[in-house]
Design an enzyme around this catalytic site. Structure first.
Site, PDB file in Angstrom:
ATOM      1  N   HIS A  30       1.149   3.988   1.970  1.00  0.00           N
ATOM      2  CA  HIS A  30       1.590   4.765   3.129  1.00  0.00           C
ATOM      3  C   HIS A  30       3.109   4.921   3.091  1.00  0.00           C
ATOM      4  O   HIS A  30       3.832   4.017   2.664  1.00  0.00           O
ATOM      5  CB  HIS A  30       1.141   4.094   4.425  1.00  0.00           C
ATOM      6  CG  HIS A  30      -0.282   4.421   4.788  1.00  0.00           C
ATOM      7  ND1 HIS A  30      -1.063   3.576   5.561  1.00  0.00           N
ATOM      8  CD2 HIS A  30      -1.059   5.495   4.487  1.00  0.00           C
ATOM      9  CE1 HIS A  30      -2.271   4.134   5.713  1.00  0.00           C
ATOM     10  NE2 HIS A  30      -2.282   5.292   5.074  1.00  0.00           N
ATOM     11  N   HIS A  60      -7.737  -1.883   5.424  1.00  0.00           N
ATOM     12  CA  HIS A  60      -6.880  -0.843   5.965  1.00  0.00           C
ATOM     13  C   HIS A  60      -7.517   0.514   5.636  1.00  0.00           C
ATOM     14  O   HIS A  60      -8.543   0.585   4.958  1.00  0.00           O
ATOM     15  CB  HIS A  60      -5.479  -0.959   5.359  1.00  0.00           C
ATOM     16  CG  HIS A  60      -4.414  -0.226   6.119  1.00  0.00           C
ATOM     17  ND1 HIS A  60      -4.319  -0.258   7.487  1.00  0.00           N
ATOM     18  CD2 HIS A  60      -3.383   0.551   5.689  1.00  0.00           C
ATOM     19  CE1 HIS A  60      -3.288   0.464   7.874  1.00  0.00           C
ATOM     20  NE2 HIS A  60      -2.710   0.972   6.802  1.00  0.00           N
ATOM     21  N   ASP A  85      -0.584  -3.890   5.784  1.00  0.00           N
ATOM     22  CA  ASP A  85      -1.269  -3.446   6.996  1.00  0.00           C
ATOM     23  C   ASP A  85      -2.751  -3.779   6.880  1.00  0.00           C
ATOM     24  O   ASP A  85      -3.376  -3.554   5.829  1.00  0.00           O
ATOM     25  CB  ASP A  85      -1.097  -1.941   7.169  1.00  0.00           C
ATOM     26  CG  ASP A  85       0.341  -1.562   7.485  1.00  0.00           C
ATOM     27  OD1 ASP A  85       1.207  -2.456   7.502  1.00  0.00           O
ATOM     28  OD2 ASP A  85       0.592  -0.362   7.710  1.00  0.00           O
ATOM     29  N   HIS A 101       0.845  -1.195   0.000  1.00  0.00           N
ATOM     30  CA  HIS A 101       0.000   0.000   0.000  1.00  0.00           C
ATOM     31  C   HIS A 101       0.880   1.245   0.000  1.00  0.00           C
ATOM     32  O   HIS A 101       2.108   1.149   0.138  1.00  0.00           O
ATOM     33  CB  HIS A 101      -0.979  -0.008   1.176  1.00  0.00           C
ATOM     34  CG  HIS A 101      -0.345   0.048   2.529  1.00  0.00           C
ATOM     35  ND1 HIS A 101       0.416  -0.987   3.041  1.00  0.00           N
ATOM     36  CD2 HIS A 101      -0.366   1.006   3.498  1.00  0.00           C
ATOM     37  CE1 HIS A 101       0.831  -0.667   4.257  1.00  0.00           C
ATOM     38  NE2 HIS A 101       0.383   0.543   4.547  1.00  0.00           N
ATOM     39  N   HIS A 115       5.935  -5.442  11.652  1.00  0.00           N
ATOM     40  CA  HIS A 115       5.254  -4.140  11.724  1.00  0.00           C
ATOM     41  C   HIS A 115       4.894  -3.842  13.185  1.00  0.00           C
ATOM     42  O   HIS A 115       3.747  -3.620  13.539  1.00  0.00           O
ATOM     43  CB  HIS A 115       4.002  -4.131  10.836  1.00  0.00           C
ATOM     44  CG  HIS A 115       3.556  -2.745  10.460  1.00  0.00           C
ATOM     45  ND1 HIS A 115       2.635  -2.046  11.205  1.00  0.00           N
ATOM     46  CD2 HIS A 115       3.889  -1.944   9.413  1.00  0.00           C
ATOM     47  CE1 HIS A 115       2.418  -0.874  10.627  1.00  0.00           C
ATOM     48  NE2 HIS A 115       3.173  -0.781   9.537  1.00  0.00           N
ATOM     49  N   ASP A 164       5.588   4.803   5.128  1.00  0.00           N
ATOM     50  CA  ASP A 164       6.529   3.870   5.750  1.00  0.00           C
ATOM     51  C   ASP A 164       6.701   2.587   4.938  1.00  0.00           C
ATOM     52  O   ASP A 164       7.505   1.732   5.305  1.00  0.00           O
ATOM     53  CB  ASP A 164       6.106   3.545   7.191  1.00  0.00           C
ATOM     54  CG  ASP A 164       4.714   2.962   7.295  1.00  0.00           C
ATOM     55  OD1 ASP A 164       3.810   3.448   6.605  1.00  0.00           O
ATOM     56  OD2 ASP A 164       4.516   2.019   8.099  1.00  0.00           O
ATOM     57  N   HIS A 165       5.979   2.488   3.824  1.00  0.00           N
ATOM     58  CA  HIS A 165       6.113   1.320   2.952  1.00  0.00           C
ATOM     59  C   HIS A 165       6.671   1.666   1.571  1.00  0.00           C
ATOM     60  O   HIS A 165       7.008   0.758   0.814  1.00  0.00           O
ATOM     61  CB  HIS A 165       4.752   0.629   2.794  1.00  0.00           C
ATOM     62  CG  HIS A 165       4.244   0.032   4.068  1.00  0.00           C
ATOM     63  ND1 HIS A 165       4.267  -1.330   4.320  1.00  0.00           N
ATOM     64  CD2 HIS A 165       3.718   0.604   5.180  1.00  0.00           C
ATOM     65  CE1 HIS A 165       3.760  -1.555   5.527  1.00  0.00           C
ATOM     66  NE2 HIS A 165       3.437  -0.398   6.064  1.00  0.00           N
TER      67      HIS A 165
END
Length: 313
Positions: free
Chosen positions: A65, A140, A211, A63, A269, A67-68
């Site tokens: 976001h 999510h 996530d 996805h 995570h 942090d990914h």
């Protein structure tokens, strides 16, 4: 086949855990590396491993976001400087093409290799003679995918001792027999190659989830997997918090593993509130439901042999 965890934290980097990235090394199978997510500083994390960026040829993004994905354009650029010339394919949700195209163009990053970007939906997203990969939508705050990587069954071993017992010495004919062909020997005998091949080896299955809240799609993607990689951002006592932030608890990850009948569960995570030995609370909680649970940490290596399973790190 070996899984290497490059980043196992949630949201922001912490002293003990970088943000999310997972490498699947397929060196024996195809001399390549597949990457799942690419958080900020992933290329720096790679420097502490045996991974060679030029071997990375597929990147699967769960996805969008930060942090990914915030390490993705930097990794792709550095791969050019490090001798990478073979194509790279990036798979991810709608928007990944714009993100990469704009960031590479704005930074004047020119790649010396072809970059292919596929915006995916649920279902089969990749298949060749060795593997197939399917994606499923999780639950999510934004579109988040889980990936199920299935190795196709491997052909059985050639029964060399039986061939020698029949008076058939090693040579080029073994390759024909290995293919299961019907062969006429020099003495006129006819043999069926299929009779001299052992049983096929079951292919391995790895499931990498993005996530997500606890949901049945995770069970479907993880069914009978050799390894399920599942987020456990929060502990069992924080179920409401996990739900509100579209994440999972350690208990919920274990329930998914149990329902899916996986061989092993790896928690990742992890929220920065669980530092040091406090993260053991999460794995101990999960083991109350699913015994074969492990806690991922940065640079953990988890090999998945063809016939058995093991861990080092």
């Amino acid at each position: 086949m070996e899984v290497i965890f490059l980043g196992t934290g949630a949201g922001v980097p912490a002293k003990e855990r970088n943000v999310t990235s997972i490498a699947l090394q397929l060196l024996e199978e195809r001399a390549s590396v597949w990457l799942f997510d690419c958080g900020e500083a992933t290329q720096h994390q790679i420097l502490h491993t045996s991974i060679r960026p030029r071997r990375i040829d597929k990147i699967f993004i769960t996805h969008l976001h930060g942090d990914h994905i915030f390490g993705l354009s930097g990794l792709l650029g550095s791969r050019s400087f490090q001798g990478g010339e073979t194509p790279v394919t990036v798979y991810g949700p709608s928007g990944i093409k714009d993100y990469l195209t704009i960031s590479l163009k704005t930074s004047s990053t020119r790649l010396k290799y072809d970059l292919h970007i596929h915006e995916i939906d649920e279902g089969l997203i990749y298949e060749d003679e060795q593997f197939h990969v399917t994606a499923g939508k999780l639950e999510h705050g934004i579109t988040s995918y889980g990936y199920r990587i299935v190795e196709k069954d491997l052909p059985g071993a050639l029964l060399v001792d039986e061939l020698k017992a029949r008076g058939i010495p090693p040579g080029p004919i073994y390759q024909q027999i290995k293919k299961g062909l019907t062969i006429e020997l020099e003495n006129g005998d006819i043999i069926d190659g299929k009779q001299f091949i052992g049983p096929s080896q079951k292919g391995r299955i790895i499931t990498v989830l993005g996530d997500t809240r606890s949901n049945e799609k995770s069970v479907e993607l993880g069914k009978n997997a050799d390894l399920l990689i599942h987020e456990a951002t929060f502990g069992g006592a924080e179920e409401e918090l996990a739900y509100n932030y579209f994440h999972s608890t350690s208990y919920e990850a274990a329930e998914i593993a149990k329902k899916a009948n996986v061989k092993a569960l790896m928690l990742t995570h992890i929220s920065s509130r669980y530092q040091g030995s406090s993260s053991e609370v999460l794995v101990n909680e999960a083991r109350e439901i699913f015994d074969n649970t492990y806690m991922a940490h940065d640079f953990l290596s988890y090999p998945i042999p063809k016939l058995s399973r093991g861990m080092k790190g």
